[in-house]
Design a protein around this motif. Structure first.
Motif, short mmCIF file in Angstrom:
data_model
loop_
_atom_site.label_atom_id
_atom_site.label_comp_id
_atom_site.label_asym_id
_atom_site.label_seq_id
_atom_site.Cartn_x
_atom_site.Cartn_y
_atom_site.Cartn_z
N ASP A 118 19.41 -17.74 -14.90
CA ASP A 118 18.24 -18.36 -15.51
C ASP A 118 17.63 -17.44 -16.56
OD1 ASP A 118 15.71 -19.97 -15.75
OD2 ASP A 118 14.89 -18.24 -14.70
N ARG A 119 17.45 -16.15 -16.19
CA ARG A 119 16.85 -15.19 -17.11
C ARG A 119 17.13 -13.78 -16.62
NH1 ARG A 119 10.43 -15.04 -19.00
NH2 ARG A 119 10.58 -13.12 -20.25
N VAL A 120 17.26 -12.86 -17.55
CA VAL A 120 17.46 -11.45 -17.22
C VAL A 120 16.24 -10.65 -17.68
CG1 VAL A 120 18.88 -9.39 -17.57
CG2 VAL A 120 19.97 -11.65 -17.40
N PHE A 121 15.79 -9.75 -16.83
CA PHE A 121 14.67 -8.86 -17.15
C PHE A 121 15.18 -7.42 -17.17
CE2 PHE A 121 13.17 -12.58 -14.90
CZ PHE A 121 12.10 -13.02 -15.65
N PHE A 122 14.62 -6.62 -18.08
CA PHE A 122 15.05 -5.23 -18.21
C PHE A 122 13.83 -4.35 -18.45
CE2 PHE A 122 16.38 -1.55 -20.75
CZ PHE A 122 17.38 -1.03 -19.95
N ASP A 123 13.68 -3.31 -17.61
CA ASP A 123 12.50 -2.45 -17.76
C ASP A 123 12.71 -1.19 -16.91
OD1 ASP A 123 9.98 -1.55 -18.52
OD2 ASP A 123 8.98 -3.44 -17.99
N ARG A 124 11.74 -0.28 -17.00
CA ARG A 124 11.72 0.88 -16.12
C ARG A 124 11.65 0.38 -14.68
NH1 ARG A 124 11.63 6.50 -18.21
NH2 ARG A 124 11.13 6.27 -20.42
N THR A 125 12.36 1.01 -13.79
CA THR A 125 12.43 0.56 -12.40
C THR A 125 11.04 0.53 -11.76
OG1 THR A 125 14.69 1.37 -12.16
CG2 THR A 125 13.42 1.05 -10.14
N TRP A 126 10.22 1.55 -11.99
CA TRP A 126 8.91 1.61 -11.33
C TRP A 126 8.02 0.44 -11.72
CZ3 TRP A 126 4.55 1.90 -14.34
CH2 TRP A 126 4.67 2.44 -15.62
N ARG A 127 8.24 -0.15 -12.90
CA ARG A 127 7.41 -1.28 -13.34
C ARG A 127 7.74 -2.56 -12.59
NH1 ARG A 127 4.37 -1.40 -17.67
NH2 ARG A 127 5.01 -3.56 -18.12
N PHE A 128 8.87 -2.59 -11.88
CA PHE A 128 9.24 -3.77 -11.10
C PHE A 128 8.74 -3.70 -9.65
CE2 PHE A 128 12.91 -4.15 -14.19
CZ PHE A 128 12.48 -5.35 -14.75
N VAL A 129 8.22 -2.57 -9.22
CA VAL A 129 7.83 -2.40 -7.82
C VAL A 129 6.51 -3.13 -7.54
CG1 VAL A 129 7.26 -0.74 -6.01
CG2 VAL A 129 9.04 -0.21 -7.68
N GLY A 130 6.44 -3.78 -6.36
CA GLY A 130 5.26 -4.54 -5.98
C GLY A 130 4.18 -3.67 -5.35
N LYS A 131 3.06 -4.32 -5.00
CA LYS A 131 1.92 -3.64 -4.40
C LYS A 131 1.69 -4.15 -2.99
CE LYS A 131 -2.91 -2.38 -5.27
NZ LYS A 131 -4.06 -2.52 -6.20
N SER A 132 1.40 -3.24 -2.08
CA SER A 132 1.19 -3.58 -0.67
C SER A 132 -0.13 -4.32 -0.48
CB SER A 132 1.20 -2.30 0.17
OG SER A 132 0.82 -2.59 1.51
N THR A 133 -0.15 -5.19 0.51
CA THR A 133 -1.40 -5.87 0.88
C THR A 133 -2.15 -5.09 1.96
OG1 THR A 133 -0.22 -7.19 2.53
CG2 THR A 133 -0.47 -8.15 0.33
N LEU A 134 -1.52 -4.02 2.48
CA LEU A 134 -2.13 -3.25 3.58
C LEU A 134 -2.79 -1.97 3.11
CD1 LEU A 134 0.80 -3.55 6.15
CD2 LEU A 134 -1.28 -4.93 6.04
N VAL A 135 -2.34 -1.45 1.96
CA VAL A 135 -2.84 -0.18 1.48
C VAL A 135 -2.76 -0.19 -0.05
CG1 VAL A 135 -0.54 0.88 1.61
CG2 VAL A 135 -2.56 2.34 1.70
N ASP A 136 -3.55 0.65 -0.69
CA ASP A 136 -3.51 0.76 -2.15
C ASP A 136 -2.28 1.58 -2.55
OD1 ASP A 136 -4.07 0.75 -4.84
OD2 ASP A 136 -5.54 2.38 -4.72
N GLY A 137 -1.13 0.99 -2.33
CA GLY A 137 0.13 1.68 -2.59
C GLY A 137 1.22 0.67 -2.86
N VAL A 138 2.45 1.13 -2.96
CA VAL A 138 3.57 0.25 -3.27
C VAL A 138 3.90 -0.66 -2.09
CG1 VAL A 138 4.55 1.89 -4.91
CG2 VAL A 138 5.31 1.94 -2.53
N LYS A 139 4.53 -1.76 -2.41
CA LYS A 139 5.00 -2.68 -1.38
C LYS A 139 6.26 -2.12 -0.74
CE LYS A 139 6.38 -7.56 -0.83
NZ LYS A 139 6.66 -8.83 -1.56
N TYR A 140 6.38 -2.21 0.58
CA TYR A 140 7.52 -1.63 1.27
C TYR A 140 7.80 -2.38 2.57
CZ TYR A 140 4.08 0.42 4.43
OH TYR A 140 3.05 0.57 5.35
N ARG A 141 8.99 -2.16 3.12
CA ARG A 141 9.35 -2.70 4.43
C ARG A 141 9.10 -1.61 5.46
NH1 ARG A 141 15.15 -5.25 4.77
NH2 ARG A 141 15.76 -3.07 4.53
N LYS A 142 8.38 -1.97 6.51
CA LYS A 142 7.92 -0.96 7.46
C LYS A 142 9.06 -0.26 8.18
CE LYS A 142 4.88 -0.37 11.48
NZ LYS A 142 3.96 -1.04 12.41
N LYS A 143 10.10 -0.99 8.59
CA LYS A 143 11.11 -0.41 9.47
C LYS A 143 11.93 0.71 8.83
CE LYS A 143 14.97 -3.61 8.72
NZ LYS A 143 15.92 -4.53 9.39
#
Length: 265
Positions: A172-197
Protein backbone atom coordinates in the motif's frame (compact mmCIF):
# COMPACT_ATOMS: atom_id res chain seq x y z
CA UNK A 1 54.96 1.84 -44.07
CA UNK A 2 53.59 3.24 -40.83
CA UNK A 3 53.28 0.73 -38.00
CA UNK A 4 50.62 1.09 -35.29
CA UNK A 5 51.58 -0.07 -31.83
CA UNK A 6 48.79 -1.14 -29.44
CA UNK A 7 49.05 0.78 -26.18
CA UNK A 8 48.23 -0.79 -22.83
CA UNK A 9 44.73 0.08 -21.63
CA UNK A 10 45.83 2.44 -18.86
CA UNK A 11 48.34 4.22 -21.13
CA UNK A 12 45.62 4.78 -23.70
CA UNK A 13 43.31 6.12 -21.00
CA UNK A 14 46.06 8.49 -19.86
CA UNK A 15 46.51 9.85 -23.39
CA UNK A 16 42.76 10.33 -23.68
CA UNK A 17 42.65 12.34 -20.44
CA UNK A 18 45.62 14.44 -21.62
CA UNK A 19 43.95 15.15 -24.96
CA UNK A 20 40.72 16.19 -23.23
CA UNK A 21 42.63 18.42 -20.81
CA UNK A 22 44.43 20.15 -23.69
CA UNK A 23 41.12 20.68 -25.47
CA UNK A 24 39.63 22.30 -22.36
CA UNK A 25 37.40 19.36 -21.44
CA UNK A 26 37.55 17.32 -18.22
CA UNK A 27 36.80 13.72 -17.41
CA UNK A 28 34.07 13.38 -14.77
CA UNK A 29 35.49 11.74 -11.66
CA UNK A 30 33.30 9.46 -9.55
CA UNK A 31 32.18 11.01 -6.27
CA UNK A 32 34.30 9.97 -3.33
CA UNK A 33 32.92 7.54 -0.78
CA UNK A 34 30.73 9.41 1.73
CA UNK A 35 31.29 9.23 5.47
CA UNK A 36 28.46 7.73 7.53
CA UNK A 37 27.49 11.22 8.73
CA UNK A 38 27.36 12.52 5.14
CA UNK A 39 25.35 9.55 3.93
CA UNK A 40 22.91 9.78 6.85
CA UNK A 41 22.39 13.51 6.22
CA UNK A 42 21.55 12.82 2.56
CA UNK A 43 19.19 10.00 3.54
CA UNK A 44 17.45 12.40 5.93
CA UNK A 45 17.15 15.09 3.28
CA UNK A 46 15.75 12.72 0.64
CA UNK A 47 13.66 10.39 2.80
CA UNK A 48 10.36 11.38 1.16
CA UNK A 49 11.76 10.76 -2.32
CA UNK A 50 13.25 7.45 -1.24
CA UNK A 51 9.92 6.35 0.28
CA UNK A 52 8.04 7.32 -2.89
CA UNK A 53 10.44 5.43 -5.16
CA UNK A 54 10.34 2.35 -2.96
CA UNK A 55 6.53 2.51 -2.91
CA UNK A 56 6.39 2.58 -6.72
CA UNK A 57 8.72 -0.41 -7.05
CA UNK A 58 7.04 -2.57 -4.39
CA UNK A 59 3.54 -1.76 -5.63
CA UNK A 60 4.57 -3.22 -8.98
CA UNK A 61 5.27 -6.58 -7.31
CA UNK A 62 2.07 -8.06 -5.80
CA UNK A 63 2.69 -11.16 -3.71
CA UNK A 64 0.87 -14.39 -3.07
CA UNK A 65 1.33 -16.59 -0.06
CA UNK A 66 0.83 -16.68 3.66
CA UNK A 67 0.95 -13.65 5.96
CA UNK A 68 3.46 -15.62 8.02
CA UNK A 69 6.05 -15.45 5.22
CA UNK A 70 5.15 -12.18 3.48
CA UNK A 71 7.61 -10.26 5.62
CA UNK A 72 10.50 -12.19 4.10
CA UNK A 73 9.26 -11.56 0.57
CA UNK A 74 8.88 -7.83 1.22
CA UNK A 75 12.33 -7.79 2.83
CA UNK A 76 13.94 -9.29 -0.27
CA UNK A 77 12.05 -6.92 -2.58
CA UNK A 78 12.93 -3.91 -0.44
CA UNK A 79 16.65 -4.82 -0.38
CA UNK A 80 16.64 -5.12 -4.17
CA UNK A 81 14.80 -1.80 -4.53
CA UNK A 82 17.17 -0.03 -2.12
CA UNK A 83 20.08 -1.17 -4.27
CA UNK A 84 18.46 0.59 -7.22
CA UNK A 85 17.30 3.72 -5.40
CA UNK A 86 19.94 4.73 -2.87
CA UNK A 87 22.96 5.18 -5.20
CA UNK A 88 20.95 7.87 -6.99
CA UNK A 89 20.15 9.64 -3.72
CA UNK A 90 23.48 9.53 -1.86
CA UNK A 91 26.51 10.95 -3.65
CA UNK A 92 29.35 8.43 -3.86
CA UNK A 93 27.27 5.47 -2.64
CA UNK A 94 27.89 2.38 -4.76
CA UNK A 95 26.80 -1.25 -4.69
CA UNK A 96 30.11 -2.25 -3.13
CA UNK A 97 28.98 -0.40 0.02
CA UNK A 98 25.86 -2.59 0.43
CA UNK A 99 25.94 -5.57 2.81
CA UNK A 100 22.79 -7.74 2.49
CA UNK A 101 24.37 -10.56 4.48
CA UNK A 102 25.62 -13.99 3.46
CA UNK A 103 22.98 -16.36 2.17
CA UNK A 104 23.10 -19.82 3.69
CA UNK A 105 20.60 -21.77 5.70
CA UNK A 106 19.82 -18.44 7.31
CA UNK A 107 21.01 -14.93 6.57
CA UNK A 108 24.04 -14.17 8.71
CA UNK A 109 23.99 -10.42 9.28
CA UNK A 110 23.77 -7.78 11.97
CA UNK A 111 21.24 -5.75 9.95
CA UNK A 112 18.61 -6.48 7.31
CA UNK A 113 20.74 -4.28 5.08
CA UNK A 114 23.98 -2.60 6.07
CA UNK A 115 25.82 0.27 4.41
CA UNK A 116 29.54 -0.22 5.00
CA UNK A 117 31.46 3.03 4.58
CA UNK A 118 35.04 2.33 5.52
CA UNK A 119 35.05 1.52 9.22
CA UNK A 120 31.55 2.95 9.72
CA UNK A 121 28.21 1.19 9.37
CA UNK A 122 24.65 2.37 8.78
CA UNK A 123 21.78 0.04 9.61
CA UNK A 124 18.66 -0.21 7.45
CA UNK A 125 15.96 -2.40 9.02
CA UNK A 126 12.98 -3.60 7.01
CA UNK A 127 9.57 -4.09 8.61
CA UNK A 128 6.17 -4.93 7.16
CA UNK A 129 2.67 -4.81 8.64
CA UNK A 130 -0.98 -4.84 7.61
CA UNK A 131 -2.75 -1.55 6.92
CA UNK A 132 -5.90 -2.74 8.70
CA UNK A 133 -4.38 -2.62 12.20
CA UNK A 134 -1.69 -0.50 13.83
CA UNK A 135 1.76 -2.15 13.67
CA UNK A 136 3.15 -4.04 16.66
CA UNK A 137 6.48 -5.20 15.23
CA UNK A 138 9.55 -5.75 17.41
CA UNK A 139 11.97 -2.82 17.17
CA UNK A 140 14.82 -4.08 19.32
CA UNK A 141 15.14 -4.77 23.03
CA UNK A 142 16.36 -2.47 25.78
CA UNK A 143 19.19 -4.94 26.42
CA UNK A 144 20.44 -4.90 22.82
CA UNK A 145 19.90 -1.18 22.19
CA UNK A 146 23.25 0.10 23.58
CA UNK A 147 25.21 -2.45 21.52
CA UNK A 148 23.49 -1.49 18.26
CA UNK A 149 23.87 2.19 19.02
CA UNK A 150 27.61 1.72 19.59
CA UNK A 151 28.10 -0.30 16.40
CA UNK A 152 25.98 1.69 13.93
CA UNK A 153 26.68 5.34 13.17
CA UNK A 154 23.02 5.74 12.17
CA UNK A 155 19.92 3.55 11.95
CA UNK A 156 17.06 3.81 9.44
CA UNK A 157 13.99 1.67 8.83
CA UNK A 158 12.00 0.87 5.70
CA UNK A 159 8.40 0.19 6.70
CA UNK A 160 6.20 -1.63 4.18
CA UNK A 161 2.47 -1.26 4.79
CA UNK A 162 0.40 -3.78 2.85
CA UNK A 163 -3.16 -4.94 2.22
CA UNK A 164 -4.07 -8.60 2.05
CA UNK A 165 -7.65 -8.74 0.83
CA UNK A 166 -8.28 -12.07 -0.87
CA UNK A 167 -5.34 -14.10 -2.11
CA UNK A 168 -3.18 -11.19 -3.27
CA UNK A 169 -0.92 -9.24 -0.93
CA UNK A 170 -0.32 -5.73 -2.23
CA UNK A 171 2.05 -3.04 -0.97
CA UNK A 172 0.00 0.00 0.00
CA UNK A 173 2.77 2.44 0.97
CA UNK A 174 6.40 2.47 2.06
CA UNK A 175 7.76 4.75 4.78
CA UNK A 176 11.45 5.58 5.29
CA UNK A 177 12.98 7.44 8.22
CA UNK A 178 15.34 7.27 11.17
CA UNK A 179 14.44 4.22 13.24
CA UNK A 180 13.92 6.19 16.47
CA UNK A 181 11.24 8.33 14.77
CA UNK A 182 9.09 5.21 14.27
CA UNK A 183 9.08 4.19 17.96
CA UNK A 184 5.82 4.60 19.89
CA UNK A 185 5.11 6.08 23.32
CA UNK A 186 4.04 4.11 26.39
CA UNK A 187 0.70 4.71 28.07
CA UNK A 188 2.20 3.72 31.45
CA UNK A 189 5.23 5.98 31.63
CA UNK A 190 6.69 9.02 29.86
CA UNK A 191 8.89 6.75 27.78
CA UNK A 192 8.95 4.54 24.72
CA UNK A 193 6.35 1.90 24.02
CA UNK A 194 7.57 -1.62 24.84
CA UNK A 195 6.49 -5.19 25.55
CA UNK A 196 6.88 -6.00 29.22
CA UNK A 197 8.02 -9.63 29.00
CA UNK A 198 11.14 -8.95 26.89
CA UNK A 199 11.59 -5.19 26.74
CA UNK A 200 11.07 -5.08 22.96
CA UNK A 201 10.25 -1.58 21.74
CA UNK A 202 7.08 -1.08 19.70
CA UNK A 203 6.12 1.33 16.88
CA UNK A 204 3.86 4.39 16.74
CA UNK A 205 0.37 4.18 15.08
CA UNK A 206 -0.21 4.44 11.32
CA UNK A 207 -1.70 7.93 11.64
CA UNK A 208 1.68 9.22 12.80
CA UNK A 209 3.44 7.38 9.96
CA UNK A 210 1.19 9.22 7.50
CA UNK A 211 1.65 12.64 9.13
CA UNK A 212 5.42 12.18 9.44
CA UNK A 213 5.27 13.06 13.13
CA UNK A 214 7.33 11.45 15.88
CA UNK A 215 6.86 11.38 19.65
CA UNK A 216 10.42 12.67 20.14
CA UNK A 217 11.85 15.93 18.78
CA UNK A 218 15.42 14.63 18.71
CA UNK A 219 17.42 11.45 19.13
CA UNK A 220 18.58 12.73 22.54
CA UNK A 221 14.94 13.00 23.67
CA UNK A 222 14.34 9.48 22.37
CA UNK A 223 17.32 8.08 24.30
CA UNK A 224 16.03 9.71 27.50
CA UNK A 225 12.61 8.13 26.84
CA UNK A 226 14.26 4.72 26.40
CA UNK A 227 15.99 5.11 29.76
CA UNK A 228 12.78 6.12 31.57
CA UNK A 229 10.87 3.17 30.13
CA UNK A 230 13.69 0.74 30.96
CA UNK A 231 13.83 1.87 34.60
CA UNK A 232 10.04 1.70 34.90
CA UNK A 233 9.97 -1.82 33.44
CA UNK A 234 12.72 -2.98 35.81
CA UNK A 235 10.79 -1.68 38.83
CA UNK A 236 7.59 -3.34 37.64
CA UNK A 237 9.34 -6.68 37.17
CA UNK A 238 10.85 -6.49 40.66
CA UNK A 239 7.42 -5.83 42.17
CA UNK A 240 5.91 -8.69 40.17
CA UNK A 241 8.51 -11.33 41.03
CA UNK A 242 9.74 -10.24 44.47
CA UNK A 243 7.32 -12.49 46.34
CA UNK A 244 8.40 -15.46 44.22
CA UNK A 245 12.03 -15.10 45.25
CA UNK A 246 13.36 -17.42 47.92
CA UNK A 247 14.40 -15.90 51.24
CA UNK A 248 18.05 -16.38 50.28
CA UNK A 249 17.55 -14.50 46.99
CA UNK A 250 15.65 -11.73 48.76
CA UNK A 251 18.49 -11.34 51.26
CA UNK A 252 20.99 -11.23 48.39
CA UNK A 253 18.97 -8.48 46.72
CA UNK A 254 18.68 -6.62 50.02
CA UNK A 255 22.44 -6.72 50.61
CA UNK A 256 23.18 -5.51 47.10
CA UNK A 257 20.75 -2.60 47.41
CA UNK A 258 22.09 -1.77 50.86
CA UNK A 259 25.65 -1.57 49.53
CA UNK A 260 24.52 0.58 46.61
CA UNK A 261 22.69 3.12 48.79
CA UNK A 262 25.50 3.26 51.39
CA UNK A 263 27.98 4.00 48.59
CA UNK A 264 25.85 6.98 47.51
CA UNK A 265 25.95 8.64 50.96
Amino acid sequence: MTRFVALPRFAALGLLCLALALSGETVAQPAKRPTAAEAAAQLDARKETIAAELTARLKASPLTGSYTTVWRQFEELAIEALGEVLPGQVAGLRMEHFDPGTTGREKNRVADLGLVLGDEHIEISIKSARRSTNPENDMGTFRDHPNRKAFFAAAFTVWVRYEDAGDAIQCDRVFFDRTWRFVGKSTLVDGVKYRKKDGNMRPKPWAMFESGKAFWNSEAEFEAAVNRAQVFRANELIKEYLEDLSEADQRMLYEKLKQQFEAQK
